[in-house]
Design a protein around this motif. Structure first.
Motif, PDB file in Angstrom:
ATOM      1  N   TYR A  85      47.571  -8.959 -21.234  1.00 45.47           N
ATOM      2  CA  TYR A  85      46.987  -7.999 -22.167  1.00 45.47           C
ATOM      3  C   TYR A  85      48.137  -7.357 -22.943  1.00 45.47           C
ATOM      4  CZ  TYR A  85      43.071  -8.641 -18.967  1.00 45.47           C
ATOM      5  OH  TYR A  85      42.081  -9.195 -18.183  1.00 45.47           O
ATOM      6  N   LEU A  86      48.107  -7.510 -24.259  1.00 43.65           N
ATOM      7  CA  LEU A  86      49.174  -6.999 -25.113  1.00 43.65           C
ATOM      8  C   LEU A  86      48.696  -5.728 -25.797  1.00 43.65           C
ATOM      9  CD1 LEU A  86      50.115 -10.416 -26.782  1.00 43.65           C
ATOM     10  CD2 LEU A  86      51.021  -9.452 -24.661  1.00 43.65           C
ATOM     11  N   THR A  87      49.485  -4.669 -25.685  1.00 40.85           N
ATOM     12  CA  THR A  87      49.049  -3.385 -26.222  1.00 40.85           C
ATOM     13  C   THR A  87      50.108  -2.745 -27.106  1.00 40.85           C
ATOM     14  OG1 THR A  87      48.280  -1.150 -25.652  1.00 40.85           O
ATOM     15  CG2 THR A  87      49.835  -2.172 -24.136  1.00 40.85           C
ATOM     16  N   HIS A  88      49.648  -2.078 -28.170  1.00 42.43           N
ATOM     17  CA  HIS A  88      50.523  -1.270 -29.005  1.00 42.43           C
ATOM     18  C   HIS A  88      50.736   0.113 -28.375  1.00 42.43           C
ATOM     19  CE1 HIS A  88      50.025  -4.140 -32.319  1.00 42.43           C
ATOM     20  NE2 HIS A  88      48.729  -4.111 -32.097  1.00 42.43           N
ATOM     21  N   SER A  89      49.868   0.444 -27.437  1.00 42.69           N
ATOM     22  CA  SER A  89      49.828   1.784 -26.877  1.00 42.69           C
ATOM     23  C   SER A  89      50.710   1.897 -25.632  1.00 42.69           C
ATOM     24  CB  SER A  89      48.381   2.144 -26.528  1.00 42.69           C
ATOM     25  OG  SER A  89      48.266   3.488 -26.126  1.00 42.69           O
ATOM     26  N   LYS A  90      50.706   3.064 -25.036  1.00 45.58           N
ATOM     27  CA  LYS A  90      51.407   3.285 -23.783  1.00 45.58           C
ATOM     28  C   LYS A  90      50.623   2.656 -22.635  1.00 45.58           C
ATOM     29  CE  LYS A  90      54.681   6.061 -25.358  1.00 45.58           C
ATOM     30  NZ  LYS A  90      56.131   5.717 -25.313  1.00 45.58           N
ATOM     31  N   VAL A  91      51.333   2.150 -21.655  1.00 44.46           N
ATOM     32  CA  VAL A  91      50.682   1.609 -20.457  1.00 44.46           C
ATOM     33  C   VAL A  91      50.500   2.766 -19.483  1.00 44.46           C
ATOM     34  CG1 VAL A  91      50.844  -0.048 -18.568  1.00 44.46           C
ATOM     35  CG2 VAL A  91      51.665  -0.671 -20.834  1.00 44.46           C
ATOM     36  N   GLN A 102      38.255  -4.627 -16.961  1.00 42.95           N
ATOM     37  CA  GLN A 102      37.995  -5.693 -17.931  1.00 42.95           C
ATOM     38  C   GLN A 102      38.139  -7.062 -17.272  1.00 42.95           C
ATOM     39  OE1 GLN A 102      40.497  -5.477 -21.446  1.00 42.95           O
ATOM     40  NE2 GLN A 102      39.921  -7.511 -22.142  1.00 42.95           N
ATOM     41  N   TRP A 103      39.204  -7.217 -16.487  1.00 39.73           N
ATOM     42  CA  TRP A 103      39.449  -8.482 -15.790  1.00 39.73           C
ATOM     43  C   TRP A 103      38.362  -8.763 -14.755  1.00 39.73           C
ATOM     44  CZ3 TRP A 103      40.632  -8.440 -10.463  1.00 39.73           C
ATOM     45  CH2 TRP A 103      40.890  -9.703  -9.917  1.00 39.73           C
ATOM     46  N   TRP A 104      38.005  -7.753 -13.967  1.00 37.94           N
ATOM     47  CA  TRP A 104      37.020  -7.960 -12.906  1.00 37.94           C
ATOM     48  C   TRP A 104      35.645  -8.286 -13.490  1.00 37.94           C
ATOM     49  CZ3 TRP A 104      37.071  -9.617  -8.310  1.00 37.94           C
ATOM     50  CH2 TRP A 104      35.962  -9.471  -7.468  1.00 37.94           C
ATOM     51  N   GLN A 105      35.285  -7.673 -14.581  1.00 38.60           N
ATOM     52  CA  GLN A 105      34.018  -8.004 -15.225  1.00 38.60           C
ATOM     53  C   GLN A 105      34.002  -9.470 -15.672  1.00 38.60           C
ATOM     54  OE1 GLN A 105      33.742  -5.049 -18.324  1.00 38.60           O
ATOM     55  NE2 GLN A 105      32.686  -3.586 -17.019  1.00 38.60           N
ATOM     56  N   GLU A 106      35.165  -9.971 -16.043  1.00 35.62           N
ATOM     57  CA  GLU A 106      35.255 -11.367 -16.471  1.00 35.62           C
ATOM     58  C   GLU A 106      35.143 -12.337 -15.301  1.00 35.62           C
ATOM     59  OE1 GLU A 106      38.570 -14.455 -18.346  1.00 35.62           O
ATOM     60  OE2 GLU A 106      38.763 -12.319 -18.794  1.00 35.62           O
ATOM     61  N   MET A 193      52.582 -20.435 -23.346  1.00 32.40           N
ATOM     62  CA  MET A 193      53.389 -20.595 -22.137  1.00 32.40           C
ATOM     63  C   MET A 193      52.526 -21.212 -21.046  1.00 32.40           C
ATOM     64  SD  MET A 193      53.615 -16.965 -20.032  1.00 32.40           S
ATOM     65  CE  MET A 193      53.950 -17.829 -18.478  1.00 32.40           C
ATOM     66  N   THR A 194      53.160 -21.814 -20.062  1.00 34.10           N
ATOM     67  CA  THR A 194      52.414 -22.362 -18.929  1.00 34.10           C
ATOM     68  C   THR A 194      53.025 -21.881 -17.616  1.00 34.10           C
ATOM     69  OG1 THR A 194      53.775 -24.386 -18.929  1.00 34.10           O
ATOM     70  CG2 THR A 194      51.692 -24.446 -20.143  1.00 34.10           C
ATOM     71  N   TRP A 195      52.164 -21.621 -16.669  1.00 34.22           N
ATOM     72  CA  TRP A 195      52.579 -21.322 -15.304  1.00 34.22           C
ATOM     73  C   TRP A 195      51.852 -22.298 -14.397  1.00 34.22           C
ATOM     74  CZ3 TRP A 195      56.056 -18.926 -12.438  1.00 34.22           C
ATOM     75  CH2 TRP A 195      55.790 -18.776 -11.071  1.00 34.22           C
ATOM     76  N   LYS A 196      52.621 -23.155 -13.752  1.00 34.23           N
ATOM     77  CA  LYS A 196      52.068 -24.197 -12.886  1.00 34.23           C
ATOM     78  C   LYS A 196      51.040 -25.044 -13.646  1.00 34.23           C
ATOM     79  CE  LYS A 196      54.372 -22.786  -9.214  1.00 34.23           C
ATOM     80  NZ  LYS A 196      53.688 -22.254  -8.012  1.00 34.23           N
ATOM     81  N   GLY A 197      51.361 -25.343 -14.914  1.00 37.77           N
ATOM     82  CA  GLY A 197      50.497 -26.190 -15.719  1.00 37.77           C
ATOM     83  C   GLY A 197      49.312 -25.492 -16.356  1.00 37.77           C
ATOM     84  N   LYS A 198      49.180 -24.186 -16.176  1.00 38.97           N
ATOM     85  CA  LYS A 198      48.046 -23.440 -16.721  1.00 38.97           C
ATOM     86  C   LYS A 198      48.515 -22.463 -17.797  1.00 38.97           C
ATOM     87  CE  LYS A 198      45.217 -23.426 -12.489  1.00 38.97           C
ATOM     88  NZ  LYS A 198      44.484 -22.556 -11.549  1.00 38.97           N
ATOM     89  N   HIS A 199      47.699 -22.302 -18.836  1.00 35.14           N
ATOM     90  CA  HIS A 199      47.956 -21.296 -19.851  1.00 35.14           C
ATOM     91  C   HIS A 199      47.297 -19.979 -19.435  1.00 35.14           C
ATOM     92  CE1 HIS A 199      49.639 -24.175 -22.654  1.00 35.14           C
ATOM     93  NE2 HIS A 199      48.567 -24.945 -22.545  1.00 35.14           N
ATOM     94  N   PRO A 200      47.907 -18.859 -19.769  1.00 36.08           N
ATOM     95  CA  PRO A 200      47.273 -17.575 -19.470  1.00 36.08           C
ATOM     96  C   PRO A 200      46.136 -17.263 -20.436  1.00 36.08           C
ATOM     97  CG  PRO A 200      49.302 -17.209 -20.675  1.00 36.08           C
ATOM     98  CD  PRO A 200      49.229 -18.697 -20.406  1.00 36.08           C
ATOM     99  N   ARG A 201      45.248 -16.374 -20.030  1.00 40.60           N
ATOM    100  CA  ARG A 201      44.273 -15.810 -20.958  1.00 40.60           C
ATOM    101  C   ARG A 201      44.950 -14.612 -21.619  1.00 40.60           C
ATOM    102  NH1 ARG A 201      42.897 -18.436 -16.057  1.00 40.60           N
ATOM    103  NH2 ARG A 201      40.686 -18.962 -16.003  1.00 40.60           N
TER     104      ARG A 201
END
Length: 250
Positions: A85-91, A102-106, A193-201
């Motif tokens: 998750y890329l944000t312009h805001s503060k984490v 958001q992730w758990w709903q998915e 990018m790939t991690w263990k052959g998988k792309h991130p969401r």
């Protein structure tokens, strides 16, 4: 001469992690995740001191950045699945728990069997276990989805052992030597990018979050009555019992 107190505490934290993490991975009704934010990316025609396969010309002076993006990740070590998750805001505390929700709903229909969520994380300023707003939001999250949540922190100066840190290393190598001169470029590199052959969401979060949100001591005291802290390591290992879920699956 005995080791200093900080060394003994670090050893005790790792001893506990060596119990908590494997137990979570073995349990059929438990899912372990690793979360963290990466250093903020400055967007513009700036040299990143890396090397790529193609020649890239960067600005030879420091100009004002066009924007910034901070990557925040959720990583599943058992499945090698990664969400960015890329944000312009503060984490902030609210940002972190909003992304968890958001992730758990998915994914929750994929993990209907999961009753306990173990979260590996660093004891940063916005998500440490004494941060009032973070604890409030995590307790609300556990109640809403009927999950037991266990927070399992890595000790100071040892964040490299948090599993998601390996993903950050791959991402840094992936865009090493390239110009991150637009939001589209950052999203494109993160997605490819790939991690263990998988792309991130990958997704961009446009919501603006503000720092400084805190609870009053009376509210925090009430929250503390709802959590269980490991004796002697209460700052590092926190269990939040499951509430009755208010969400219907289907």
């Amino acid at each position: 001469m005995p080791p200093p107190k900080r060394v003994r505490q670090t050893d005790a934290i790792f001893d506990q992690l060596k119990q908590v993490n494997p137990q979570a991975d073995r349990a059929e009704d438990t899912l372990r995740i690793s979360i963290d934010a990466k250093a903020t990316v400055v967007i513009g025609p700036f040299s990143r001191r890396g090397k790529g396969r193609t020649k890239t010309k960067a600005a030879d002076h420091d100009f004002k950045s066009q924007a910034t993006l901070t990557p925040f990740g959720i990583f599943l070590p058992q499945y090698d699945d990664l969400w960015l998750y890329l944000t312009h805001s503060k984490v902030t505390s609210d940002f972190i728990v909003d992304r968890l929700e958001q992730w758990w709903q998915e994914v929750r229909l994929r993990f209907l069997h999961v009753k306990t969520l173990v979260i590996n994380l660093d004891n940063g300023p916005e998500n440490h276990s004494r941060r009032t707003q973070f604890l409030k939001r995590i307790v609300e999250f556990a109640r809403k989805y009927g999950l037991e949540v266990q927070l399992a922190y890595y000790p100071p100066y040892h964040s490299k052992y948090n599993p998601i840190e390996r993903c950050w290393g791959i991402l840094e190598m992936h865009w090493n030597g390239s110009l991150l001169d637009s939001i589209e470029a950052v999203v494109g590199f993160a997605s490819s990018m790939t991690w263990k052959g998988k792309h991130p969401r990958v997704s961009v979060v446009e919501t603006v979050y503000h720092t400084g949100v805190r609870l009053k001591s009376k509210e925090m005291k009430a929250l503390e009555s709802e959590v269980v802290r490991t004796v002697g390591l209460g700052k590092w290992f926190v269990k939040i019992p499951a509430g009755k879920s208010s969400i219907r699956d289907g």
